[in-house]
Design a protein around this motif. Sequence first.
Motif, mmCIF file in Angstrom:
data_model
loop_
_atom_site.group_PDB
_atom_site.id
_atom_site.type_symbol
_atom_site.label_atom_id
_atom_site.label_comp_id
_atom_site.label_asym_id
_atom_site.label_seq_id
_atom_site.Cartn_x
_atom_site.Cartn_y
_atom_site.Cartn_z
ATOM 1 N N LEU A 286 0.853 -1.198 0.000
ATOM 2 C CA LEU A 286 0.000 0.000 0.000
ATOM 3 C C LEU A 286 0.883 1.241 0.000
ATOM 4 O O LEU A 286 1.777 1.376 0.845
ATOM 5 N N VAL A 287 0.639 2.122 -0.961
ATOM 6 C CA VAL A 287 1.337 3.407 -1.035
ATOM 7 C C VAL A 287 0.302 4.519 -0.854
ATOM 8 O O VAL A 287 -0.668 4.598 -1.616
ATOM 9 N N VAL A 288 0.506 5.358 0.157
ATOM 10 C CA VAL A 288 -0.399 6.474 0.415
ATOM 11 C C VAL A 288 0.267 7.760 -0.055
ATOM 12 O O VAL A 288 1.379 8.082 0.378
ATOM 13 N N LEU A 289 -0.404 8.474 -0.945
ATOM 14 C CA LEU A 289 0.100 9.749 -1.459
ATOM 15 C C LEU A 289 -0.795 10.858 -0.927
ATOM 16 O O LEU A 289 -1.942 11.012 -1.345
ATOM 17 N N ASP A 290 -0.277 11.627 0.001
ATOM 18 C CA ASP A 290 -1.063 12.672 0.654
ATOM 19 C C ASP A 290 -0.817 14.033 -0.002
ATOM 20 O O ASP A 290 0.290 14.323 -0.460
ATOM 21 N N ASP A 291 -1.857 14.859 -0.034
ATOM 22 C CA ASP A 291 -1.760 16.241 -0.510
ATOM 23 C C ASP A 291 -1.271 16.314 -1.957
ATOM 24 O O ASP A 291 -0.286 16.983 -2.272
ATOM 25 N N VAL A 292 -1.985 15.642 -2.856
ATOM 26 C CA VAL A 292 -1.655 15.642 -4.280
ATOM 27 C C VAL A 292 -2.426 16.764 -4.962
ATOM 28 O O VAL A 292 -3.636 16.880 -4.797
ATOM 29 N N TRP A 293 -1.715 17.576 -5.760
ATOM 30 C CA TRP A 293 -2.327 18.746 -6.385
ATOM 31 C C TRP A 293 -2.412 18.645 -7.905
ATOM 32 O O TRP A 293 -3.164 19.392 -8.524
ATOM 33 N N SER A 294 -1.637 17.772 -8.511
ATOM 34 C CA SER A 294 -1.501 17.801 -9.969
ATOM 35 C C SER A 294 -1.692 16.407 -10.572
ATOM 36 O O SER A 294 -1.090 15.433 -10.088
ATOM 37 N N LEU A 295 -2.503 16.328 -11.614
ATOM 38 C CA LEU A 295 -2.701 15.067 -12.322
ATOM 39 C C LEU A 295 -1.420 14.578 -12.990
ATOM 40 O O LEU A 295 -1.077 13.396 -12.869
ATOM 41 N N PRO A 296 -0.649 15.421 -13.702
ATOM 42 C CA PRO A 296 0.605 14.937 -14.291
ATOM 43 C C PRO A 296 1.561 14.360 -13.257
ATOM 44 O O PRO A 296 2.246 13.363 -13.528
ATOM 45 N N VAL A 297 1.629 14.982 -12.084
ATOM 46 C CA VAL A 297 2.492 14.465 -11.012
ATOM 47 C C VAL A 297 1.992 13.101 -10.565
ATOM 48 O O VAL A 297 2.762 12.146 -10.412
ATOM 49 N N LEU A 298 0.677 12.992 -10.352
ATOM 50 C CA LEU A 298 0.110 11.732 -9.891
ATOM 51 C C LEU A 298 0.363 10.614 -10.900
ATOM 52 O O LEU A 298 0.685 9.479 -10.525
ATOM 53 N N GLU A 299 0.233 10.919 -12.185
ATOM 54 C CA GLU A 299 0.444 9.903 -13.217
ATOM 55 C C GLU A 299 1.875 9.362 -13.185
ATOM 56 O O GLU A 299 2.110 8.193 -13.473
#
Length: 826
Positions: A286-299
Amino acid sequence: MALSELYSLITSDCWSFLTNISRKTLRCRASAENLMAFVRELLPIIEEIKYTGVELPPPRQFQLDRLSEVLRSGVELSHKALSSSRWNVYRNYQLAKKMDSLEKTVKEYLKLPSQVHILADVNHARFEMAQRFDRLEESNRRLEQFFAGMKIGVGGGGWVEEAVRSMEEDETWVEGSSGNLSVGLELGKKKVLEMVVRRNDVSVVGICGIGGSGKTTLAREVCRDDQVRCHFKERILFLTVSQSPNVEELRAKIFGHIMGNRGLNANYAVPQWMPQFECQSQSQILVVLDDVWSLPVLEQLVLRVPGCKYLVVSRFKFQRIFNDTYDVELLSEGDALSLFCHHAFGHKSIPFGANQNLIRQVVAECGRLPLALKVIGASLRDQNEMFWLSVKTRLSQGLSIGESYEVNLIDRMAISTNYLPEKVKECFLDLCAFPEDKKIPLEVLINMWVEIHDIDETEAYAIVVDLSNKNLLTLVKEARVGGMYSSCFEISVTQHDILRDLALNLSNRGSINERLRLVMPKREGNGQLPKEWLRYRGQPLEARIVSIHTGEMTEGDWCELEFPKAEVLILNFTSSEYFLPPFIARMPSLRALIVINYSTTYAHLHNVSVFKNLSNLRSLWLEKVSTPQLSGIVLEKLGKLFIVLCQVNNSLKGKDANLAHIFPNLSEFTLDHCDDLTELPSSICGIKSLQNLSLTNCHNLTYLPVELGTLESLEILRLYACPDLKALPSSICDMIRLKYIDISQCVNLTSFPEGIGKLVSLEKIDMRECPGVWSLPKSVVSLQSLHLVICDEEVSWMWKEVVQKVKPSVDIQVPKQCYDLEWLHE
């Protein structure tokens, strides 16, 4: 113990220092009652002396009149202390200082020769007054004892521990003392668990909601759940992404976690294709990514690997990548009221006799958002009804939080800061100078406030506690072995994004060249300076605090900026090469310099020659850099030097690196997590002003200078987690001012020096996890000031047998072991 000596110990001891401020304020009410009793006993005696019928010379009569006035002011001061709210730490601290001042004034009067003559004359005139004279002397002794107890000393407990505990409880809001999660949070947790654990068709789950709605709290609760920890076999990685992430570094951490290699270098090129291995039950991740603001970054961060699930926390719905989403619900009316009352009254419901209608109106204006309820509730604690009405009126004048919620939520939060004392408000605004979602070492913050606001460390720590009690910052205590003295990261400060946005909003009013704080809110896309700053090149700017957040900087990336009034400069960057800004050489008022590299690799600093111009620099913090050679540079006024997570590269050794010459007035020197440090240079022994020496987590440190004992002013010696250190030099027994020594986790140490009994000022020894020390020198019984030893159960018997039998007052503590190294991967 002299007050100056206490302050020296306090300044180097964050956690102990904070908790003792707390203890001082907690005892303020009891102290006030004692003071009133004392004054009521003393005043009649003074009045009787004045009106005995014996004619006194006018100067003596005047002095007694003055003393009566001072004592009456003591009664008024006591009334103020008794009526002051126990939650108002800053006000209680100020009252305690006034009591301290009162003590000095009364003692001055009582010790004046003329007062002795007056009492002698009266004693001759009226023999029966002798008994009352004895009472006066006894009252004077009681006064000295009373104020000695109020002064800040060594010990723990009180406000700060309560503040940290409160923050931990608030992270998962509980109803009453039952320990059960609120209905809304429990329901949200069940829904997310269903998606993360039980659904095989879901690989990316989103937790979405507006700022301050409790998204991160929910995500952390999911990670703490036993069912989740068991399903993923503890293979859970929690990363905060933020608005200016280092994507390659985050990708390397995620890939390393997936492949079972957490130490993967940030420069490792993560392959665009992922290895296709069969998904086994034991490989669930499980990887938790908190406080994500950008779709390109998330991809870029979602690596498609069988068996790996992602839990993404964001204000935005990235429907293209989310398989399923849980929208965080606002609190129910009942939960909202309970949370508000917890922070406003310390209870889960409206107190009897309170204005229920007014309270419910204020709660409604908070929009059922946890953050708003906590901050506004805390700001109203112990305030009168007129104050409540004023806040309610201002809240109701704005738009609903639901409409353009971010702007309106910040406006509502601003109301909670309007009533802060001016100095406390300025300290709150200073928090915006640090990057979002980063822990701020408490020592960094305190040093900055001391320099920028001309306050002492006592007042600075009191302000920290006050802001914590008002939920405007969060105090985080790392649960690591070593206790309150372990390292620079023992206590940190964090702040919610919304509160940081509020501080930025309030600080950024007015034109750039007039702002007192010039702050880059985040790292720019190109990693360089903001274009709006460049318009003011060559013009003097008014900023007293300058905070810069960039990527790699070369000489050509800087421009001709002028900061003639800047007293604090914070350089945040992410790179392996960094050219220090040339304008540092033109900052004559600079008193605190903080250089922090957030990359996983050490940064090489260039243009170090600018240090030659820092004639007023008092505090220097270097983190995650290759420590530069400072030969030929003299930092005359530098009092505090912190070298943290750095590569020392022998920069402290050699004939051109005479530390006593470079830092002639250094009082505090810290080396923390400097793995290549093998030997402490002997030139440090020439710094006669050094009071605090901390060598913590230096795993390859093998030797200490033989002449270390020549540090005659040293009061604190920390050698925590230096496993290769084999012996303590016998010369440390000459440190007659040494009050505290920490050798915890020095596993290769086998003994104390034979002459340790000569340390007449030694008050505390911390030696947990020192398995090699199985005997004590006979001289330990001569440690006349010793009152506390912290050690493991296995060796506690020898302290009890050798020392406690002779000195029953010595406290032998065996702490619970607590290992938590997750902070190393942040």
